[in-house]
Each structure stands twice: as structure tokens, then as C-alpha cells.
Design a protein around this motif. Structure first.
Motif, short mmCIF file in Angstrom:
data_model
loop_
_atom_site.label_atom_id
_atom_site.label_comp_id
_atom_site.label_asym_id
_atom_site.label_seq_id
_atom_site.Cartn_x
_atom_site.Cartn_y
_atom_site.Cartn_z
N GLU A 35 13.73 53.91 13.67
CA GLU A 35 14.93 54.00 12.84
C GLU A 35 14.61 54.62 11.49
O GLU A 35 15.33 55.49 11.00
CB GLU A 35 15.52 52.60 12.66
N VAL A 36 13.51 54.21 10.88
CA VAL A 36 13.11 54.76 9.58
C VAL A 36 12.89 56.26 9.68
O VAL A 36 13.37 57.05 8.85
CB VAL A 36 11.82 54.06 9.07
N GLN A 37 12.17 56.69 10.72
CA GLN A 37 11.86 58.11 10.86
C GLN A 37 13.10 58.94 11.21
O GLN A 37 13.26 60.06 10.71
CB GLN A 37 10.76 58.32 11.89
N ARG A 97 15.13 59.41 8.13
CA ARG A 97 14.49 60.43 7.30
C ARG A 97 14.86 61.82 7.82
O ARG A 97 15.20 62.72 7.06
CB ARG A 97 12.97 60.24 7.33
N ARG A 98 14.82 61.97 9.14
CA ARG A 98 15.19 63.25 9.76
C ARG A 98 16.66 63.57 9.47
O ARG A 98 16.99 64.70 9.11
CB ARG A 98 14.95 63.15 11.26
N MET A 120 23.46 59.72 14.10
CA MET A 120 23.42 58.58 13.18
C MET A 120 24.21 57.40 13.74
O MET A 120 23.77 56.25 13.64
CB MET A 120 23.97 58.98 11.81
N ALA A 121 25.35 57.67 14.36
CA ALA A 121 26.14 56.61 14.98
C ALA A 121 25.38 55.99 16.16
O ALA A 121 25.38 54.77 16.34
CB ALA A 121 27.49 57.14 15.43
N GLY A 122 24.73 56.83 16.94
CA GLY A 122 23.92 56.33 18.06
C GLY A 122 22.77 55.48 17.58
O GLY A 122 22.44 54.45 18.17
N LEU A 154 10.49 68.80 8.16
CA LEU A 154 11.16 68.46 9.41
C LEU A 154 10.15 68.37 10.56
O LEU A 154 10.22 67.46 11.38
CB LEU A 154 12.24 69.50 9.73
N THR A 155 9.20 69.30 10.61
CA THR A 155 8.17 69.26 11.64
C THR A 155 7.33 67.99 11.53
O THR A 155 7.05 67.32 12.52
CB THR A 155 7.26 70.50 11.55
N SER A 156 6.96 67.64 10.32
CA SER A 156 6.20 66.40 10.08
C SER A 156 7.00 65.18 10.53
O SER A 156 6.47 64.26 11.16
CB SER A 156 5.86 66.29 8.59
N THR A 157 8.29 65.19 10.23
CA THR A 157 9.15 64.07 10.63
C THR A 157 9.28 64.00 12.14
O THR A 157 9.28 62.91 12.72
CB THR A 157 10.52 64.19 9.96
N GLU A 158 9.40 65.14 12.80
CA GLU A 158 9.47 65.16 14.27
C GLU A 158 8.21 64.53 14.87
O GLU A 158 8.30 63.78 15.85
CB GLU A 158 9.63 66.59 14.79
N ASN A 159 7.06 64.82 14.28
CA ASN A 159 5.81 64.20 14.76
C ASN A 159 5.85 62.69 14.57
O ASN A 159 5.43 61.93 15.43
CB ASN A 159 4.60 64.79 14.03
N ARG A 160 6.35 62.26 13.42
CA ARG A 160 6.43 60.82 13.16
C ARG A 160 7.39 60.13 14.13
O ARG A 160 7.13 59.01 14.57
CB ARG A 160 6.88 60.57 11.72
#
Length: 198
Positions: A41-43, A46-47, A80-82, A136-142
């Protein structure tokens, strides 16, 4: 006191202690996968917070591509709703499927945005866009790592709950349903390293 009565009481006490340990383990494993979902949820939040910045940066260069930008924004809102629905019921099959579907739609919308952006060299060269794409790439990895941790925790919970003797006590102790894995529609693509090109 009768020796038989003492033996029966000792056996009953041991069974109660064993039942309590099974219950405690089920609770600990459920809490572990719920905590793992909280990390997802946190990641994802952030995305989702990065996407409006991406859209705003792209708007300056892509004035006549409003439909694509609107589709990304709408997909973000649906995701976000999901996420909100899944956060209220982590591990529930319907909630996980809803989140996975919304994430799939968002991924598709971002993919279309990436294709459209290829036609704008000034946008690709923008420092702001480059920084957003790296974030965004870093967040996708997270997200991928957090999802893997969640799925591992769900697997441990389900395996313990389905094993013997916990399977006999899980239902009566309030652990009736298995937790669901979070699997996105593009599982094969997620296994590969994400790439965002601008």
C-alpha cells in the motif's frame, strides 16, 4: 484424587495449550501478511502520487494528446480506489482481484503514455521527466519486492492453516478462508525488470 482423573486433566491441559499455540501461530501469520500488504500500500500510494507529476510534466509538451493523459489519470484514480478496497480487506480474494485488475489497467495506460512520449524528443530530454521516470522505475521495483513479500507471507499462512492438525482448528478459531495472493495480469512482465524509457 484418582490417577486416571489426573492423567485426563493433564492431557486436556496439554491439548488446550497446543490449541492455543496453533491459534497464536495463525494470528501471527495473518498479521504478517496484513503487514506485508501495508508495505504494498505504501509503495502503490507513492506510485500514484508520482503519476500526476508525470502527467503535468507531459502536458506542457503534449498539448494535443489529452485523451492519453486523461486515460492515465482515470486509471490512476481507479487503481487508488482498488487499493483502498484491498487495504480494507487484505488477502480477501475479491479485493485482491479488484486491485490486480485496476493495476493492470493503470499499467496499460502508462504503457500507452510511454509510446506516445516517444514522439516528443524535447520531453524525453527534459531533466524533470528523466528524474520522474527514474523515480517511477525505482517505485515499480519497490512494488514488485513488496508484492513478493506479501505473497510469501500469504503462502506461509495458507500452508500452515492447511496442514494437519491446524486444519482441524483453523475454521473454528476464525480462520476459515485462505488468503489470496496478489497477482497482476501482467505477471510475466513483472518478472522482468521494469523499464521506463523517455
Amino acid at each position: 484424587m484418582n490417577v486416571t482423573l489426573i492423567v485426563v486433566l493433564v492431557v486436556l491441559a496439554l491439548l488446550l495449550i497446543y490449541g492455543a499455540s496453533i491459534y497464536n501461530r495463525l494470528v501471527a501469520l495473518r498479521n504478517r501478511y496484513q503487514n506485508a500488504f501495508a508495505q504494498i500500500e505504501v509503495q502503490l500510494k507513492r506510485r500514484y502520487d508520482l503519476i500526476p507529476n508525470l502527467v503535468e510534466t507531459a502536458k506542457a509538451y503534449m498539448a494535443h494528446e489529452r485523451d492519453t493523459l486523461t486515460a492515465v489519470t482515470e486509471a490512476r484514480n481507479a487503481a487508488m480506489a482498488g487499493l483502498a478496497s484491498a487495504a480494507a480487506r487484505p488477502g480477501e480474494p475479491g479485493a485482491m482481484a479488484e486491485l490486480a485488475g485496476a493495476e493492470g489497467a493503470l499499467g496499460a495506460a502508462l504503457g500507452r503514455l510511454n509510446v506516445v512520449m516517444e514522439a516528443y524528443p524535447d520531453l524525453k530530454a527534459s531533466d524533470n521527466m528523466r528524474q520522474l521516470s527514474e523515480t517511477l522505475t525505482s517505485t515499480e521495483n519497490r512494488v514488485a519486492f513488496a508484492r513478493q513479500a506479501f505473497n510469501d507471507a500469504v503462502m506461509q499462512y495458507n500452508t500452515y492453516k492447511q496442514s494437519f492438525p491446524p486444519v482441524l482448528l483453523a475454521g473454528p478459531l476464525g480462520h476459515r478462508e485462505d488468503a489470496a495472493l496478489l497477482e497482476f495480469d501482467d505477471s510475466a512482465e513483472i518478472q522482468a525488470a521494469p523499464s521506463v524509457r523517455f
